[in-house]
Design a protein around this motif. Structure first.
Motif, PDB file in Angstrom:
ATOM      1  N   THR A  79       0.841  -1.196   0.000  1.00 35.77           N
ATOM      2  CA  THR A  79       0.000   0.000   0.000  1.00 35.77           C
ATOM      3  C   THR A  79       0.877   1.247   0.000  1.00 35.77           C
ATOM      4  O   THR A  79       2.053   1.185   0.353  1.00 35.77           O
ATOM      5  N   PHE A  81       1.279   5.155   1.639  1.00 34.74           N
ATOM      6  CA  PHE A  81       0.980   5.703   2.959  1.00 34.74           C
ATOM      7  C   PHE A  81      -0.488   6.164   3.002  1.00 34.74           C
ATOM      8  O   PHE A  81      -1.199   5.902   3.972  1.00 34.74           O
ATOM      9  N   THR A  82      -0.931   6.798   1.920  1.00 39.57           N
ATOM     10  CA  THR A  82      -2.308   7.302   1.858  1.00 39.57           C
ATOM     11  C   THR A  82      -3.308   6.157   2.042  1.00 39.57           C
ATOM     12  O   THR A  82      -4.248   6.255   2.845  1.00 39.57           O
ATOM     13  N   ARG A 127       5.036  12.722   6.890  1.00 37.36           N
ATOM     14  CA  ARG A 127       3.735  12.096   6.655  1.00 37.36           C
ATOM     15  C   ARG A 127       2.921  12.136   7.943  1.00 37.36           C
ATOM     16  O   ARG A 127       3.430  11.803   9.018  1.00 37.36           O
ATOM     17  N   GLU A 137       9.773  10.579   5.376  1.00 42.22           N
ATOM     18  CA  GLU A 137      10.001   9.712   4.222  1.00 42.22           C
ATOM     19  C   GLU A 137      10.942  10.368   3.212  1.00 42.22           C
ATOM     20  O   GLU A 137      10.802  11.544   2.913  1.00 42.22           O
ATOM     21  N   VAL A 139      12.370   9.582  -0.584  1.00 43.26           N
ATOM     22  CA  VAL A 139      12.132   8.702  -1.737  1.00 43.26           C
ATOM     23  C   VAL A 139      12.922   9.167  -2.957  1.00 43.26           C
ATOM     24  O   VAL A 139      12.991  10.360  -3.232  1.00 43.26           O
ATOM     25  N   SER A 155      -0.308  15.518  -3.161  1.00 47.45           N
ATOM     26  CA  SER A 155      -0.246  14.387  -4.101  1.00 47.45           C
ATOM     27  C   SER A 155       0.082  13.086  -3.387  1.00 47.45           C
ATOM     28  O   SER A 155       0.834  13.078  -2.415  1.00 47.45           O
ATOM     29  N   SER A 156      -0.486  11.991  -3.918  1.00 48.13           N
ATOM     30  CA  SER A 156      -0.039  10.660  -3.510  1.00 48.13           C
ATOM     31  C   SER A 156       0.973  10.231  -4.554  1.00 48.13           C
ATOM     32  O   SER A 156       0.669  10.220  -5.752  1.00 48.13           O
ATOM     33  N   LEU A 157       2.178   9.883  -4.099  1.00 51.27           N
ATOM     34  CA  LEU A 157       3.224   9.497  -5.050  1.00 51.27           C
ATOM     35  C   LEU A 157       2.763   8.317  -5.908  1.00 51.27           C
ATOM     36  O   LEU A 157       2.950   8.310  -7.126  1.00 51.27           O
ATOM     37  N   TYR A 158       2.168   7.313  -5.265  1.00 52.47           N
ATOM     38  CA  TYR A 158       1.779   6.116  -6.027  1.00 52.47           C
ATOM     39  C   TYR A 158       0.675   6.426  -7.033  1.00 52.47           C
ATOM     40  O   TYR A 158       0.639   5.835  -8.107  1.00 52.47           O
ATOM     41  N   VAL A 199      12.108   1.727   7.554  1.00 56.81           N
ATOM     42  CA  VAL A 199      11.748   0.759   6.509  1.00 56.81           C
ATOM     43  C   VAL A 199      12.333   1.212   5.170  1.00 56.81           C
ATOM     44  O   VAL A 199      12.011   2.283   4.679  1.00 56.81           O
ATOM     45  N   ARG A 201      12.429   0.464   1.253  1.00 56.78           N
ATOM     46  CA  ARG A 201      11.583  -0.231   0.276  1.00 56.78           C
ATOM     47  C   ARG A 201      12.106   0.023  -1.130  1.00 56.78           C
ATOM     48  O   ARG A 201      12.370   1.157  -1.490  1.00 56.78           O
ATOM     49  N   GLU A 212      11.011   2.974  -7.332  1.00 57.76           N
ATOM     50  CA  GLU A 212      11.405   3.893  -6.246  1.00 57.76           C
ATOM     51  C   GLU A 212      12.323   3.185  -5.263  1.00 57.76           C
ATOM     52  O   GLU A 212      12.272   1.964  -5.094  1.00 57.76           O
ATOM     53  N   ALA A 214      12.840   3.926  -1.339  1.00 58.08           N
ATOM     54  CA  ALA A 214      12.272   4.788  -0.299  1.00 58.08           C
ATOM     55  C   ALA A 214      12.789   4.384   1.070  1.00 58.08           C
ATOM     56  O   ALA A 214      13.023   3.206   1.337  1.00 58.08           O
ATOM     57  N   TYR A 218       9.252   5.489  10.782  1.00 61.18           N
ATOM     58  CA  TYR A 218       7.978   5.583  11.496  1.00 61.18           C
ATOM     59  C   TYR A 218       8.201   5.739  12.992  1.00 61.18           C
ATOM     60  O   TYR A 218       9.061   5.049  13.566  1.00 61.18           O
TER      61      TYR A 218
HETATM   62  C1  16G Z   1       4.632   4.280   1.734  1.00 60.87           C
HETATM   63  C2  16G Z   1       5.823   3.527   1.170  1.00 60.87           C
HETATM   64  C3  16G Z   1       6.721   4.432   0.351  1.00 60.87           C
HETATM   65  C4  16G Z   1       5.927   5.173  -0.698  1.00 60.87           C
HETATM   66  C5  16G Z   1       4.740   5.892  -0.089  1.00 60.87           C
HETATM   67  C6  16G Z   1       3.836   6.497  -1.151  1.00 60.87           C
HETATM   68  C7  16G Z   1       6.236   1.946   3.026  1.00 60.87           C
HETATM   69  C8  16G Z   1       7.226   1.359   3.966  1.00 60.87           C
HETATM   70  N1  16G Z   1       6.651   2.912   2.218  1.00 60.87           N
HETATM   71  O1  16G Z   1       5.009   5.153   2.735  1.00 60.87           O
HETATM   72  O2  16G Z   1       7.695   3.627  -0.264  1.00 60.87           O
HETATM   73  O3  16G Z   1       6.731   6.093  -1.398  1.00 60.87           O
HETATM   74  O4  16G Z   1       3.959   4.988   0.684  1.00 60.87           O
HETATM   75  O5  16G Z   1       2.774   7.138  -0.464  1.00 60.87           O
HETATM   76  O6  16G Z   1       5.097   1.530   3.009  1.00 60.87           O
HETATM   77  P1  16G Z   1       1.741   8.116  -1.157  1.00 60.87           P
HETATM   78  O7  16G Z   1       1.274   7.461  -2.426  1.00 60.87           O
HETATM   79  O8  16G Z   1       0.676   8.292  -0.137  1.00 60.87           O
HETATM   80  O9  16G Z   1       2.468   9.398  -1.456  1.00 60.87           O
END
Ligand code: 16G
Length: 235
Positions: A79, A81-82, A127, A137, A139, A155-158, A199, A201, A212, A214, A218
């Motif tokens: 997942t 973080f969001t 975060r 975080e 990244v 923004s959500s990175l993912y 962590v 990742r 990524e 990252a 926490y």
């Molecule tokens: C989480 C991820 C991190 C990622 C981020 C994106 C872990 C340990 N790490 O924190 O790698 O960059 O989510 O979050 O779960 P976002 O889409 O909310 O910005």
């Protein structure tokens, strides 16, 4: 429109936040049924959802109680973080600390499987969950995959990466204990040297391309990882 059980779950969440402490019992199913004017089934569905989120726990024959105030990471699903915070009933937000493009260090290059010196986007964010700092975080995203000009603190990175055709599919992680340094302790509003969960990742897409590298730190008093493990079948 929200389902009835979601409305009841939201009411119980609010009641826990405003007036109940960890390990205190919530009202019985019968009382909740009477105060909400909904069926026992709806009450059970709402409670089951909150147990699943880690907010409540059930002791057979005794009732349902408020869990301890850590943000449980229950299942080893990949997942963002969001998404992680949302699934636990918290609203995620971020504060952008720094955003830059810089050449990959040997460590980053090794993790991402790219030549050292390749330009990467780097994002450092604080975060938060319901406005409370939970993690810091850092990244790196290789090459042109991320347009930092378009990236904002909401923004959500993912999501941004998925919209650009780079969906994170798999990740390898390492979790280790770390004592917070001055900057991280200040950002997370805890004393210097407080333990944290670090962590690392490395994420990739379906084709195995690295997306990524990252590192998320926490607060150990607010966040735990829980994993289900199964014994391998005898050979
Ligand atoms: C989480 C991820 C991190 C990622 C981020 C994106 C872990 C340990 N790490 O924190 O790698 O960059 O989510 O979050 O779960 P976002 O889409 O909310 O910005």
């Amino acid at each position: 429109m929200a389902y009835k059980y979601e409305t009841v779950a939201a009411d119980i969440r609010a009641m826990v936040a405003s007036s109940l402490s960890p390990h205190q019992a919530i009202p019985s199913e019968r009382e909740l049924e009477a105060t909400h004017g909904v069926s026992r089934l709806t009450i059970r569905h709402a409670i089951a959802t909150l147990i699943d989120e880690g907010l409540l726990y059930n002791v057979h024959g005794s009732g349902t109680f408020v869990g301890s105030p850590t943000l449980f990471s229950k299942t080893p699903k990949l997942t963002s973080f969001t998404e992680d915070m949302k699934s636990r009933g918290h609203e995620a937000s971020s504060r952008l600390l720094t955003m830059s493009r810089e050449p990959a260090s040997t460590e980053t290059a090794h993790a991402l499987g790219i030549p050292a010196g390749t330009e990467c986007a780097r994002l450092r964010r604080l975060r938060l969950a319901d406005g409370e700092p939970i993690a810091v975080e850092d990244v790196r995203v290789p090459g042109p995959l991320l347009d930092i000009e378009e990236f904002t603190s909401t923004s959500s990175l993912y999501e941004v990466l998925a919209d650009a055709g780079h969906e994170v599919y798999r990740a390898e992680q390492e979790i280790k204990a770390i004592a917070l340094d001055e900057e991280a302790a200040h950002l997370l509003r805890v004393p210097l040297g407080t333990p944290a969960l670090g962590v690392s990742r490395v994420s990739s897409d379906r084709r195995g391309r690295s997306i990524e590298y990252a590192f998320t730190l926490y607060r150990a008093d607010r966040y735990t990882f829980q994993l289900a493990v199964t014994r391998e079948a005898d050979k």
